[in-house]
Design a protein around this motif. Structure first.
Motif, short mmCIF file in Angstrom:
data_model
loop_
_atom_site.label_atom_id
_atom_site.label_comp_id
_atom_site.label_asym_id
_atom_site.label_seq_id
_atom_site.Cartn_x
_atom_site.Cartn_y
_atom_site.Cartn_z
N LEU A 52 0.88 -1.17 0.00
CA LEU A 52 0.00 0.00 0.00
C LEU A 52 0.92 1.22 0.00
N LYS A 53 0.76 2.09 -0.98
CA LYS A 53 1.77 3.12 -1.22
C LYS A 53 1.13 4.47 -1.52
N LEU A 54 1.81 5.54 -1.09
CA LEU A 54 1.47 6.91 -1.44
C LEU A 54 2.47 7.41 -2.48
N VAL A 55 1.99 8.00 -3.57
CA VAL A 55 2.83 8.63 -4.58
C VAL A 55 2.45 10.10 -4.64
N ASN A 56 3.46 10.98 -4.52
CA ASN A 56 3.15 12.41 -4.42
C ASN A 56 4.25 13.24 -5.06
N ASP A 57 4.18 13.42 -6.38
CA ASP A 57 5.13 14.23 -7.15
C ASP A 57 6.56 13.74 -6.93
N ALA A 58 7.54 14.64 -6.88
CA ALA A 58 8.93 14.23 -6.88
C ALA A 58 9.77 15.13 -5.99
N THR A 59 10.94 14.63 -5.64
CA THR A 59 11.87 15.40 -4.81
C THR A 59 13.06 15.91 -5.63
N GLY A 60 13.15 15.50 -6.89
CA GLY A 60 14.23 15.93 -7.76
C GLY A 60 14.00 15.37 -9.15
N PHE A 61 14.98 15.53 -10.02
CA PHE A 61 14.86 15.07 -11.39
C PHE A 61 14.72 13.55 -11.42
N HIS A 62 13.59 13.06 -11.91
CA HIS A 62 13.28 11.63 -12.01
C HIS A 62 13.40 10.92 -10.66
N LYS A 63 13.04 11.64 -9.59
CA LYS A 63 13.06 11.05 -8.26
C LYS A 63 11.67 11.18 -7.63
N PRO A 64 10.74 10.30 -8.02
CA PRO A 64 9.38 10.41 -7.48
C PRO A 64 9.34 10.15 -5.98
N TYR A 65 8.44 10.86 -5.31
CA TYR A 65 8.23 10.62 -3.89
C TYR A 65 7.24 9.47 -3.75
N GLU A 66 7.72 8.34 -3.26
CA GLU A 66 6.87 7.16 -3.08
C GLU A 66 7.09 6.63 -1.67
N LYS A 67 6.03 6.57 -0.89
CA LYS A 67 6.12 6.16 0.50
C LYS A 67 5.27 4.91 0.72
N ILE A 68 5.91 3.83 1.18
CA ILE A 68 5.18 2.61 1.52
C ILE A 68 4.44 2.85 2.83
N LEU A 69 3.12 2.76 2.78
CA LEU A 69 2.30 2.95 3.98
C LEU A 69 2.13 1.66 4.76
N ASP A 70 2.12 0.52 4.04
CA ASP A 70 1.99 -0.78 4.68
C ASP A 70 2.39 -1.84 3.66
N LYS A 71 2.87 -2.96 4.13
CA LYS A 71 3.22 -4.06 3.23
C LYS A 71 3.20 -5.37 4.00
N GLN A 72 3.00 -6.46 3.28
CA GLN A 72 3.04 -7.79 3.86
C GLN A 72 3.55 -8.77 2.81
N PRO A 73 4.25 -9.83 3.24
CA PRO A 73 4.67 -10.85 2.28
C PRO A 73 3.45 -11.51 1.64
N TYR A 94 9.41 20.17 -8.95
CA TYR A 94 9.59 18.93 -9.71
C TYR A 94 8.23 18.25 -9.87
N ILE A 95 7.50 18.66 -10.88
CA ILE A 95 6.10 18.25 -11.03
C ILE A 95 5.85 17.54 -12.35
N GLY A 96 6.91 16.98 -12.95
CA GLY A 96 6.74 16.27 -14.20
C GLY A 96 7.21 17.07 -15.39
N HIS A 97 6.82 16.62 -16.58
CA HIS A 97 7.29 17.21 -17.83
C HIS A 97 6.47 18.45 -18.16
N VAL A 98 6.98 19.60 -17.74
CA VAL A 98 6.23 20.86 -17.84
C VAL A 98 6.59 21.58 -19.13
N GLN A 99 5.56 22.15 -19.77
CA GLN A 99 5.79 22.92 -20.99
C GLN A 99 4.67 23.94 -21.20
#
Length: 683
Positions: free
Chosen positions: A152-173, A522-527
């Motif tokens: 179970l994961k949260l994805v929320n934009d990025a912290t740098g170039f091609h560095k997405p912010y992804e936080k595992i909220l919970d996991k199980q084998p 750092y919000i993706g491919h902006v133009q």
């Protein structure tokens, strides 16, 4: 007939509430049986960067939320397997990529709901599963399988170039069973998230980053999906429908208060029409706007070596003034710029057309097309590409043309010509070379007298050139991707301008005139950024931008300090985000695209305030400029077959009207950063 907002709200909500007494809890259900078999996303390519293509519209309930080029292109396909319809993602991505293949459905206002989906993930070390509370394809929650775990994961934009912010909220084998099919169930209620796999692990988390949003399918490796269902408790469904109704009626109220678009002209462009490759200006010097349509020929791979093949000059009465080259309807589309403009380059009151063709730069009479003088384009610097790469010819083809005042004459008499993507040449209006430079050029430059000496400096990509070609500073070593749009603008209107850079996968950033970065998002491919007064309640000017490659369609708004104050994703298309002075008031809108359903004009809050009529108009391309002369803009919409012009249903409008000052039409580009500065005029 125009209705009172409050009365419509009351009656519709009462009726909606009565229906809800007997309504089912299910608000969404899809087994893909209504979709035709075959490739789902065949039209995901660069043409939708600033073209609206019917083929790329959502199919059934689903829209392609992300696409990339080349080996990163996902392949979604609808198949029949054992009597069931299956949505199948066929490609395997590399681990750690910053973007993921996603199909999206539902409503951004869905808040508390239960989502159930049946899917079959191929075993591997990358992820496959379900997206929920999707704000955009960079901001969402994910539940699914990655390797030998349920996550179970949260994805929320990025912290740098091609560095997405992804936080595992919970996991199980968890080991996927032999038959492979899984039933996932996700329940969201406020900040509480519960997710489980039938017969498998149950995960949970408390997180309030996103409290509402759509649903989606995500697969980084070959995966199948057979059914998706969303249900809500009665009170949650009623709350959602009330919020949706209120938002829709606010938009309806705004649309009824604004002038409606009505057709002013219709012009056929058989054989010589084009995609978004038209320039506007007074060609025959009669005081009215004309147009110049350019068809293109592509030499070699993709759009790396393109140039004009045919130019057609015509008036808005449909009269052809002249034509150079042979028109060919198979040469109508492009995904780049080619070099041609309309400009009075010698300031004598008569327009010229300046263009490159066959490795020659021409200056021609605007009214007749007669060549006044010409010169070979510059020699290709360095090694000529022999494998279809950029710059495959002895001389450059000309990637774009830009005009500025390097000489201090008081008008834009000097020419900037560039290649793709490493070099620029500065010339005077007689095509004599002034200087040449090299940098990471990006797509299109921007001139501004930064030192106030009466001569322009030039921002090219992430480099500032002095009027004599000296590099004042450069961020080329600091910024990874190329610039998709740059501008110098006084956001706070305090005499201290900033440089705005839409930096492709580097997102967007603002610098001072010394190249010091003030804000970087750092919000993706902006133009395709634009700056205007979109909101009177905010100080200074605001900016808007749109994303493309890897996360197309995400729109962000920025205040005068460069802070993001709003974002939304109305659809998955790119756009020019052109400011439009539609009602003559001090707040401008911007045009997303001309499509009846997915397009329209949006205000500084992200509300659709003007819709285009369902009258059969072309909706592939659009441009914005004042043609009829009452200060307010017309909207030109076209495809290769024809062009329509919309004006307001109350045109002409007398009195004091907003009359913004914008980039000159002679510096038009598919990659321009548009700046619209406040001004007024008495009609």
């Amino acid at each position: 007939m125009k209705f009172s907002y409050s009365s419509v709200l009351i009656w519709i909500f009462i009726f909606s509430g009565l229906l809800n007494i007997r309504c089912d809890r299910i608000v969404f259900s899809d087994d893909f049986s209504e979709l035709p078999r075959g490739i789902f996303n065949s039209e995901g390519d660069a043409h939708t960067e600033y073209h609206f293509l019917q083929q790329a519209m959502p199919k059934g309930n689903w829209a392609l939320s992300t696409f990339s080029s080349g080996s990163m292109q996902s392949i979604w396909q609808v198949r029949d397997e054992n009597g069931d319809r299956v949505m199948y993602q066929l490609k395997k991505y590399r681990p750690g990529l910053h973007t993921h293949p996603i199909l999206v459905a539902g409503d951004e206002l869905w808040k508390n709901y239960t989502l159930e989906a049946v899917f079959y993930p191929t075993k591997g070390d990358i992820q496959s599963g379900i997206v929920f509370r999707y704000r955009n394809d960079r901001c969402y929650y994910f539940f699914g399988i990655m390797g030998d775990q349920a996550i179970l994961k949260l994805v929320n934009d990025a912290t740098g170039f091609h560095k997405p912010y992804e936080k595992i909220l919970d996991k199980q084998p968890f080991l996927v069973p032999e038959d492979g099919w899984l039933t996932a169930q996700i329940e969201v209620n406020g900040s509480e998230i519960r997710a489980k796999i039938e017969g498998g692990p149950e995960l949970s988390a408390t997180d309030s980053t996103f409290i509402k949003g759509k649903i989606g399918l995500l697969a980084d490796l070959p995966s199948k999906f057979t059914s998706v269902k969303v249900s809500m408790a009665k009170k949650n469904r009623m709350a959602y429908e009330k919020e949706r109704l209120e938002f829709d009626l606010v938009e309806l109220d705004l649309q009824q208060k604004n002038p409606s678009p009505v057709v002013w002209r219709k012009i056929n462009t058989p054989n010589f029409g084009a995609g978004r490759n038209i320039r506007f200006g007074d060609l025959n010097n009669d005081g009215t706007i004309d147009m110049l349509i350019g068809q293109v020929v592509h030499h070699g791979l993709t759009d790396r070596n393109s140039e004009l093949s045919c130019l057609t000059a015509l008036t808005f009465d449909g009269k052809i003034l002249w034509q150079k080259g042979v028109p060919d309807p198979w040469k109508s589309m492009l995904t780049n710029d080619v070099a041609f403009q309309i400009h009075d380059i010698d300031n004598d009151g008569n327009s010229e057309v300046i263009y490159t063709m066959n490795q020659i730069i021409y200056v021609a009479d605007g009214a007749t097309g007669r060549i006044k003088y010409s010169s070979p384009t510059p020699l290709t610097p360095g090694k000529i590409s022999t494998n279809g790469g950029n710059n495959s010819f002895e001389r450059i083809l000309g990637d774009c043309i830009y005009f500025c005042d390097l000489s201090g004459k008081g008008y834009d008499s000097d020419i900037i010509l560039k290649d793709r993507y490493s070099s620029i040449w500065a010339m005077d209006n007689k095509l004599n070379l002034l200087w040449k430079g090299a940098c990471k050029t990006g797509h299109y430059p921007y001139a501004y007298d930064t030192d106030r000496d009466g001569k322009d400096e030039l921002v090219v990509g992430y480099t500032l050139f002095d009027d004599n070609g000296k590099i004042l500073w450069s961020l080329d070593k600091d910024i990874e991707d190329h610039a998709d749009g740059v501008a110098v603008v006084d956001m706070n209107m305090d005499g201290k301008p900033w440089i705005l850079c839409a930096a492709s996968d580097e997102g967007i950033f603002f610098t001072d005139l010394n190249g010091q970065i003030i804000k970087h998002h750092y919000i993706g491919h902006v133009q395709n950024p634009a700056v205007a007064n979109f909101r009177d309640d905010l100080p200074g000017l605001e900016a808007v931008s749109i994303n493309f490659w890897g996360n197309q369609g995400i729109i962000h708004y920025y205040d005068s300090e460069g802070n993001i104050y709003h974002d939304f994703e109305p659809n998955q298309f790119g756009s020019m985000c052109l400011p439009v002075n539609w009602n003559g008031g001090s707040e401008e809108f911007f045009v997303h695209n001309p499509n009846v359903e997915l397009g329209g004009m949006f205000d500084g809050w992200g509300r659709k305030v003007v819709v285009f009529p369902d009258d059969g108009h072309p909706d592939m391309c659009n441009a914005v400029l004042d043609i009829t002369g009452d200060c307010r803009d017309e909207i030109i919409v076209w495809d290769p077959n024809g062009l329509w012009v919309y004006t307001q249903d109350d045109n002409p409008k007398p009195g004091k009207l907003y009359n913004p000052k914008r980039n000159p039409q002679y510096n038009a580009s598919n990659y321009q950063a548009t700046v619209s500065l406040p001004g007024w005029k008495e009609n």
